[in-house]
Motif scaffolding. Structure first.
Motif, short mmCIF file in Angstrom:
data_model
loop_
_atom_site.label_atom_id
_atom_site.label_comp_id
_atom_site.label_asym_id
_atom_site.label_seq_id
_atom_site.Cartn_x
_atom_site.Cartn_y
_atom_site.Cartn_z
N THR A 188 1.07 -0.88 -0.10
CA THR A 188 0.40 0.08 -0.16
C THR A 188 0.52 0.85 -0.34
OG1 THR A 188 -1.78 -1.46 1.33
CG2 THR A 188 -1.90 1.49 1.53
N ARG A 189 0.21 2.39 -0.97
CA ARG A 189 1.00 3.61 -0.67
C ARG A 189 0.65 4.29 0.18
NH1 ARG A 189 5.33 4.36 -3.94
NH2 ARG A 189 5.84 6.61 -3.61
N CYS A 190 1.86 5.42 1.18
CA CYS A 190 1.46 5.48 2.49
C CYS A 190 1.42 7.21 2.04
CB CYS A 190 2.17 5.84 3.16
SG CYS A 190 1.49 3.94 4.13
N HIS A 191 0.48 7.95 1.69
CA HIS A 191 0.79 9.61 2.13
C HIS A 191 0.41 10.82 3.55
CE1 HIS A 191 -0.64 8.38 -2.63
NE2 HIS A 191 -0.59 7.79 -1.96
N TYR A 217 7.05 5.25 0.78
CA TYR A 217 5.53 6.83 0.74
C TYR A 217 5.76 8.38 0.37
CZ TYR A 217 9.32 8.75 4.12
OH TYR A 217 10.02 9.55 4.65
N GLU A 218 4.65 8.89 0.81
CA GLU A 218 4.75 10.47 -0.41
C GLU A 218 4.42 11.20 0.63
OE1 GLU A 218 2.27 10.27 -4.00
OE2 GLU A 218 3.25 8.84 -4.09
N PHE A 219 5.21 12.24 0.74
CA PHE A 219 5.10 13.77 1.53
C PHE A 219 4.11 14.88 0.54
CE2 PHE A 219 7.42 15.46 5.57
CZ PHE A 219 6.77 13.94 6.19
N HIS A 220 3.73 15.51 1.42
CA HIS A 220 2.51 16.05 0.74
C HIS A 220 2.34 17.71 1.40
CE1 HIS A 220 0.88 12.70 -2.00
NE2 HIS A 220 0.93 12.44 -1.02
#
Ligand SMILES: *Cc1c(COP(=O)(O)O)cnc(C)c1O
Length: 302
Positions: A188-191, A217-220
């Motif tokens: 699962t990709r975590c945001h 993971y991605e940082f927004h």
């Protein structure tokens, strides 16, 4: 059923935007865990309470601001599980709605100026060095116990999702999600949506919980709305709009920013058609009451 049993369903959200973009959006309702030991604060306290119980301590000592969801959660949890509680409160003596509730739950409040507050261990030692019954719980409940508790957000899921998104203050909850992914081995990709401005240091804080820093993971970072506890009329109107269409409240400090970010990313085709997305409702709705005047102004005309 033991005292730690919780109810946090995964509810599907419906919106013409989601239909248009062909994404399925679900909300994990950690806000339903408890009215006062709400959301991720319950998760973060759980193993701290286990530890205190197993060490035979009877006094939870912790730290927070006058609108801290963590203080309220700790005050209520202490009362529920048979502990005394004391909080060092940052700043001057302001009788916020949250602190009123803390007092009702029997929490003792010690107001502390900002520079003294920073030295948390020293403060604890000054007041409680001679009290073997007192246990130190960090601000926001952050620490390894919190990460262990928040990992269960993932390991208890009823089905896999392509994406999971949550708001971050200290990042301990997000680290818990990543840890839960490790344990369950799901792809699962975590945001992460930091609610503080310039939150790059958060990455280091998150990585500090791992031997091998996770990379999936991605940082927004563009959704802080000016910084911690800062807000705009646009954000407050978004929250009002969401709440009026779903019957679910969001707070302006954390979950409002997270949900705004999610809508924005969906609008900008960040997620491929067919994606399933789980947003985490981390609870903590009393932050709304700290912004009563701004909310009334932003929603004038409703
Ligand atoms: C405290 C809090 C957070 C932030 O959690 P961290 O583990 O510090 O990142 C997010 N959402 C809500 C509602 C909170 O009360």
């Amino acid at each position: 059923m033991n005292e730690f049993h919780i109810y946090s369903p995964e509810e599907q959200l419906h919106d013409p935007l989601f239909t248009e973009k062909k994404v399925n959006v679900f909300l994990k309702r950690d806000d339903m865990i408890h009215p006062f030991i709400s959301g991720n604060k319950w998760r973060k306290l759980k193993y701290n309470i286990h530890e205190a119980q197993s060490l035979g301590k009877d006094h939870l000592v912790t730290f927070g601001g006058v609108w801290s969801n963590h203080l309220l959660a700790t005050a209520c949890a202490a009362a529920k599980f048979g502990f005394k509680s004391t909080a060092f409160v940052r700043g001057e003596d302001i009788n916020s709605d949250v602190l009123v509730l803390c007092r009702l739950f029997g929490m003792k409040l010690i107001f502390t100026d900002r520079s003294t507050y920073r030295e948390k261990r020293a403060l604890f030692d000054k007041y409680f060095a001679d009290d073997p019954q007192a246990i130190f719980i960090d601000e926001g409940g952050a620490g390894q116990n919190a990460v262990q508790g928040c990992a269960e957000i993932i390991t208890e899921l009823s089905r896999p999702y392509d994406h999971v998104i949550c708001a971050a203050g200290t990042g301990a909850t997000f680290a818990g999600l990543l840890h839960g992914m490790e344990i369950s081995g799901v792809d699962t990709r975590c945001h992460c949506v930091p609610v503080l401005k310039g939150a790059d240091f958060l990455k280091n804080d998150i990585h500090a919980y791992f031997n091998t820093p996770p990379s999936q993971y991605e940082f927004h970072e563009n959704y802080s709305f000016g910084g911690y506890a800062k807000t705009t009329d646009e954000l407050l109107r978004f929250i009002g709009d969401f709440s009026s269409r779903t019957g679910i409240l969001l707070d302006p400090v954390y979950t409002g920013k997270m949900m705004y970010a999610l809508y924005d990313m969906i609008r900008n085709d960040h997620f491929p058609a067919g994606s399933s997305i789980l947003a985490l409702h981390t609870g903590g709705l009393f932050g709304l009451l700290g912004m009563k005047e701004q909310i009334a102004l932003a929603l004038k005309g409703n």
